[in-house]
Design an enzyme around this catalytic site. Structure first.
Site, PDB file in Angstrom:
ATOM      1  N   CYS A   1       0.813  -1.216   0.000  1.00 28.91           N
ATOM      2  CA  CYS A   1       0.000   0.000   0.000  1.00 28.91           C
ATOM      3  C   CYS A   1       0.852   1.274   0.000  1.00 28.91           C
ATOM      4  O   CYS A   1       0.359   2.365  -0.300  1.00 28.91           O
ATOM      5  CB  CYS A   1      -0.921   0.058   1.214  1.00 28.91           C
ATOM      6  SG  CYS A   1      -1.590  -1.545   1.665  1.00 28.91           S
TER       7      CYS A   1
ATOM      8  N   HIS B   1      -9.371   2.919  -2.527  1.00 24.00           N
ATOM      9  CA  HIS B   1      -7.972   2.708  -2.171  1.00 24.00           C
ATOM     10  C   HIS B   1      -7.328   1.850  -3.256  1.00 24.00           C
ATOM     11  O   HIS B   1      -7.160   0.646  -3.094  1.00 24.00           O
ATOM     12  CB  HIS B   1      -7.938   2.009  -0.813  1.00 24.00           C
ATOM     13  CG  HIS B   1      -6.555   1.658  -0.297  1.00 24.00           C
ATOM     14  ND1 HIS B   1      -5.410   2.320  -0.678  1.00 24.00           N
ATOM     15  CD2 HIS B   1      -6.157   0.708   0.592  1.00 24.00           C
ATOM     16  CE1 HIS B   1      -4.373   1.778  -0.055  1.00 24.00           C
ATOM     17  NE2 HIS B   1      -4.787   0.801   0.717  1.00 24.00           N
TER      18      HIS B   1
ATOM     19  N   CYS C   1      -1.022   3.093   6.586  1.00 23.48           N
ATOM     20  CA  CYS C   1      -0.598   1.763   7.018  1.00 23.48           C
ATOM     21  C   CYS C   1      -0.323   0.926   5.771  1.00 23.48           C
ATOM     22  O   CYS C   1      -0.822   1.230   4.694  1.00 23.48           O
ATOM     23  CB  CYS C   1      -1.660   1.098   7.878  1.00 23.48           C
ATOM     24  SG  CYS C   1      -3.292   0.963   7.111  1.00 23.48           S
TER      25      CYS C   1
END
Lengths: 697, 400
Positions: free
Chosen positions: B62, B356, B386
């Site tokens: 991510c 996302h 995160c």
């Protein structure tokens, strides 16, 4: 798993309104009770001064008090769980067993205990037991008396009482066969084997399996009636009928007799009888269960099995020190080295396994993968263990090892050469351990820069199943090295038996006359099957001839020759019998032929064999006892408890007899001595009783 | 890839320098498909930046979109480059369906069969189960070391920080309202470009927004990852989407050479790592380290972008900063760090409404932080996220 989780982990145990150390109502020592905003009570058992919860007398009597308080002022529902991180409740307080008195006194105590459990059962309030970790014996009986059971995914439930020569005594025999398939219930109680969370759910033993984070939601659902339960159903009633029980009981008796003959192990048979006769009526079953338990508690078998339990605890206690090492280097990827390496990797150590060639390493990796596949439950655990087991052809691992275990073939020159090569590379405080079974450590240590760091760690085959490891000391070893070696064994879930360096240490030295005498009897014309039966009749798990084949006749020959050369003791000269077989390549189980023919890992035995005589049994067993006595007298082993524990956990010596020395005393030392002396007159000097028998107090 | 190109074109168009003036291109991308090996290079070529444009792709799950900015910033600081195009892109809707190992082996045997009989024999080994695909996206969102998917890690955090379902839904509803408001107010003008597809469709706003979200509507949703008692639902989690984002980083020299007006300065960055099963706490570790290094208190940070992987995860981070034990024992502080004002955090919504796209998010939140700081006249801000696998990334941005 890291600093952050270490800080957060204590919050992971869901305690409802008792979270964060809240004290709740009442001022009991072991129990805490509080109600949450929705009116649901949480009752948490956190036995004072103990690492694990057990149902001791005062825990139970406080429980009675708690139940009275709850009955007076009933909440909307009650959640019952343990505040100990390790598990729910481990069972009764076994230490109290010895103090209970005669059968009548035991019955009275048990009746009281059952009344308390019954009180829990009868509570009008919906009750749910939340089970994490171990839930055994009396602990499971408490859980069964609740209306619902929610297990956390690491839960392990079982009734191990049969392993102590007993059966459940707080209503387990009444409640379990009514909750789940009676055949599964009886199997659990007859084998003492645990059932894991997911299987427990399949059986209907628990109603839900959740990770700890959903415990509160699941418990709330249970007490408010929102939990879907899938319980036994019609099948249970059919099997529990009088005829159903009779059929099942006969079958169970036949199965049980194979592994636990009634003469040695009365408990499983008593349990089968109990269920067959009284299984139809709960109040009758409860009364009969109490009476049967009380009878069994006073049997020699049970007393001896309880003794074995404490022997295990005692040996475990020897591993209590600290071994902070993380890396183990094993040299030699043979049957022992490879398996030792695999076992250590499974228990979290980084392991490097060195050998001269890649093929033995590959074999060790395969055996490790097979073992992990059998004992592991999660794919990632198997993967992680295999990641930790590093094949090390170049032997690089010795540089960062905290412990080096040498398991190369049994020749002095080879071992010395290995030590000379590795000692300069070892870390300053690293321990050098040898798995030698026959070479004295006094010889091995010659030439070492740090002989005080050499210790013997003698494992038994197969490493994963034989719990005992002989920790061999010599007069130059450092005390802290010994302590660390024992602590290391604790970390890999093995039991340390301290012995002094002497030929055969304790176990091999004791087993040798057992196996040699069998060969003598073969020479006298007795059959293999009869000889082995003589030992099994005593309670040994397998006879000496089958044992020799299992260990490997080449190894037996080597041990016998070494002992004969180094012990000042007459021994039968049978090396020619063994040598013949070894020369022919008939090494036993591993080659498919030894004394027996072996097929699919089982010895092929004649069905018809002459019955053994008690004298044959004595001829096999008494020499083992004699060696134990000699080891005690010579100071090879410090005390009788260590002797008994070692023989039980390394050879399976009839556990229900409490161990060789305990048996000798129970039989009567004069009788043992006398019988040996008579045998020495009749059969030869090898039976001469050890001088130690005279001084045994 | 199409998204990265559609996104990069208008950005390059409005620069006073040519597309080949860049020194290199760095692109974060997690779901790299076989047709687009080294997406950074493919994007660079398709954007007309010339054959001589070196380009590489970075992947830290991510954090990829933020890693591209971080790497670019360090190359520039070192004097290696002056002008770098750093972005992030992912099309999770294009996640492949994967054949299982047994099916691949069968196909290899078939392809290797040379004559009629061998081929026949190989074909006979076909099993219907070979047709059942492995959902690449599912595997991608599951941590291989601890075998928990991302949503489950949020459940763990919700448990140990006492975040309730209602708390999470409330945060999610508010995030959706903020996004809807920002879209209406035109807060994304100049930041968000419409993409026009070949079929003539216009995509000029992120259609994941649910302006009518409320605690009540969200409460009706079932748990997405742990039924029936989980607290994490599709409504209070980030959406799995497609997206691309680019930023231009320039050295002082390049600013003068091309007469550019910078929007912000990257002061510093920090990455942290922890147990994968609680990856959602990554931002707490790296953002705190960043603040300590620059002797900043919570009150000094005027604006925060904390990627909304899951509402429960954002709330857990906020709770950690107010947790005495956590602050002392994990962060090594003398006491709690403090409370982040909700009016300074994710002021225009976030991944819950916007989505996302894994490799792009890190880039987008830095970009949006810069723009929001400008709009609101804020001096210092932190963008942090995160990272699946148990990491966290944070950037300290100063307005110019």
């Amino acid at each position: 798993m890291g600093k952050v989780w270490d800080v957060l982990a204590p919050r992971n145990l869901e305690l409802g309104p008792l979270a964060g150390g809240a004290s709740g109502q009442g001022n009991w020592k072991h129990w805490k009770l509080a109600r949450d905003d929705a009116g649901i009570a949480w009752l948490v058992l956190d036995k004072a001064g103990a690492g694990a919860n057990t149902l001791s007398t005062d825990v139970l009597s406080e429980f009675d008090d708690v139940l009275a308080a709850i009955t007076r002022d009933p909440p909307k529902g009650m959640v019952l769980r343990s505040g100990k991180p390790g598990g729910f409740i481990a069972g009764a307080d076994i230490g109290e067993f010895g103090t209970m008195g005669d059968a009548a006194a035991v019955e009275a105590r048990l009746t009281q205990g059952n009344e308390i459990i019954d009180r829990l059962d009868r509570l009008s309030v919906p009750t749910v037991a939340v089970i994490h970790g171990y839930c055994l014996g009396g602990g499971l009986e408490v859980a069964l008396a609740c209306d619902y059971r929610v297990a956390v995914d690491n839960a392990s439930l079982g009734f191990p009482e049969v392993l102590l020569g007993l059966h459940p005594g707080l209503g387990g025999t009444v409640r379990l066969p009514r909750l789940i398939n009676p055949l599964e219930a009886m199997t659990m109680m007859l084998t003492g084997r645990n059932v894991r969370a997911s299987r427990a759910k399949g059986l209907g033993l628990v109603d839900a399996v959740v990770p700890e984070r959903h415990v509160r939601a699941a418990a709330n659902a249970a007490v408010t009636g929102g939990l879907k339960t899938k319980r036994g159903g019609k099948l249970i009633d059919v099997v529990n009928s009088t005829y159903g029980r009779k059929l099942a009981a006969n079958r169970m008796r036949a199965e049980t007799a194979k592994k636990a003959p009634i003469a040695h192990y009365p408990a499983p048979h008593a349990l089968i009888d109990l269920w067959e006769v009284h299984g139809g009526s709960a109040p009758e079953m409860e009364k009969a269960e109490i009476a049967s338990f009380a009878r069994l508690l006073t049997t020699d078998t049970s007393r001896n099995l309880v003794r074995v339990f404490f022997l295990r605890e005692k040996l475990k206690g020897l591993a209590d020190g600290k071994f902070a090492g993380r890396h183990v280097h094993v040299i030699g990827a043979g049957a022992m080295g490879g398996d030792i390496a695999a076992w250590c990797a499974w228990h979290g150590f980084t392991v490097t396994l060195a050998d001269m060639k890649a093929e033995p390493l590959a074999g060790a990796v395969k055996r490790a993968a097979d073992l992990y596949g059998k004992i592991g439950h999660k794919g990632i655990d198997i993967r992680d263990a295999l990641d930790r087991l590093t094949p090390d052809l170049a032997g690089e691992g010795v540089r960062s090892a905290d412990l080096v275990i040498e398991a190369v073939p049994e020749t002095l020159e080879l071992k010395r050469k290995v030590y000379a090569g590795i000692e300069p590379k070892m870390k300053p405080g690293a321990i050098l351990a040898t798995n030698t079974s026959s070479i004295p450590l006094e010889q091995l240590r010659e030439g070492l820069q740090r002989p005080d760091h050499l210790v013997g760690l003698h494992f038994f085959n197969p490493v994963s199943r034989m719990q005992l490891v002989e920790v061999v000391s010599h007069d130059q070893v450092a005390a802290d090295v010994l302590a660390k070696a024992r602590a290391f064994l604790g970390r890999i879930d093995r039991l340390p038996a301290p012995v002094k360096s002497a030929p055969g240490f304790l176990v091999n030295r004791a087993l040798t006359p057992y196996m040699l005498e069998a060969s003598v009897m073969l020479g006298e014309g007795k059959t293999r099957e009869t000889i082995d039966a003589a030992a099994v009749a005593f309670g040994m798990p397998m006879g000496p001839i089958e044992l020799a084949d299992t260990v490997g006749l080449d190894i037996c020959l080597h041990v016998a020759e070494t002992l004969k050369a180094s012990l000042d003791r007459p021994m039968p000269d049978l090396s020619h019998v063994l040598k013949e077989k070894v020369d022919k390549g008939e090494l036993g189980r591993k080659t498919g032929q030894g004394f027996y023919a072996w097929k699919d890992g089982e010895a092929v035995k004649e069905r018809e064999a002459a019955a053994p005589t008690p004298e044959m049994t004595d001829r096999l067993i008494l020499p083992m006892l004699d060696v134990c006595m000699a080891c005690l007298r010579e100071g090879v082993v410090a005390d009788e408890d260590t002797v008994d524990g070692s023989m039980i956990f390394a050879t399976g010596f009839a556990p229900f007899r409490g161990g060789p020395m305990h048996y000798a005393r129970a039989r009567g030392v004069p009788d043992v001595r006398q019988t040996l002396w008579q045998f020495s007159q009749r059969y030869g000097e090898r039976f001469r009783p050890d001088a130690g028998w005279n001084d045994l107090k | 890839m199409d998204l990265a190109v559609a996104c990069g074109r208008p950005l390059l168009l409005r620069q006073p320098f040519a597309a080949d003036a860049f020194d290199q291109v760095i692109l974060g991308c997690v779901n790299v498909i076989a047709d687009e090996m080294n997406p950074a290079r493919v994007a660079a070529l398709r954007l007309g930046m010339g054959d001589e444009m070196t380009a590489f792709t970075v992947q830290i799950n991510c954090g990829s979109g933020m890693q591209s900015i971080d790497t670019a910033y360090r190359y520039i600081r070192e004097g290696h480059s002056d002008l770098i195009l750093a972005g992030g892109t992912d099309a999770l809707s294009h996640s492949p369906l994967i054949f299982r190992r047994s099916a691949v082996d069968w196909y290899a045997r078939l392809a290797g069969a040379r004559d009629f009989w061998s081929r026949l024999k190989a074909m006979a080994g076909f099993r219907p189960s070979f047709l059942k695909p492995v959902i690449g996206l599912e595997r991608g969102l599951t941590d291989p070391v601890v075998e928990l998917n991302m949503g489950q890690t949020a459940e763990v955090l919700a448990h140990v920080f006492h975040i309730s379902r209602r708390d999470a839904d409330q945060y999610a509803a508010e995030s959706q309202h903020r996004l809807a408001h920002a879209q209406k107010e035109g807060s994304f003008k100049g930041e968000l470009e419409a993409s026009l597809a070949r079929d003539g469709k216009v995509y000029d706003y992120d259609d994941g927004v649910r302006p009518d979200s409320s605690v009540e509507t969200l409460a009706a949703l079932k748990p997405a990852f742990e039924r029936p008692w989980g607290k994490v639902t599709a409504g209070n989690s980030s959406q799995i989407t497609d997206g691309a984002s680019w930023v231009i980083l320039a050295s002082e020299k390049a600013l003068h050479a091309h007469k550019l007006t910078p929007r912000a300065v990257i002061v510093d960055s920090e990455w942290s790592a922890l147990d994968p099963s609680i990856m959602g706490l990554g931002p707490v570790l790296c953002a705190t380290a960043l603040m300590r290094r620059h002797s900043l208190a919570l009150g000094d940070i005027g604006l925060w972008e904390l990627n909304e992987a899951f509402a429960a995860q954002v709330l857990a981070c906020l709770a950690a900063w107010q947790d005495e034990t956590f602050c002392r024992k994990v962060l090594g502080l003398d006491g709690v760090l403090g409370r982040i004002d909700r009016d300074k955090l994710n002021v225009d919504g976030g991944a819950i409404g916007l989505g996302h796209p894994v490799g792009a998010s890190g880039n987008r939140i830095v970009l949006h932080l810069v723009n929001a700081m400008k709009r609101l006249g804020v001096k210092q801000g932190i963008a942090t996220e995160c990272i699946g696998g148990g990491q966290g990334g944070a950037m300290l941005i100063e307005a110019v």
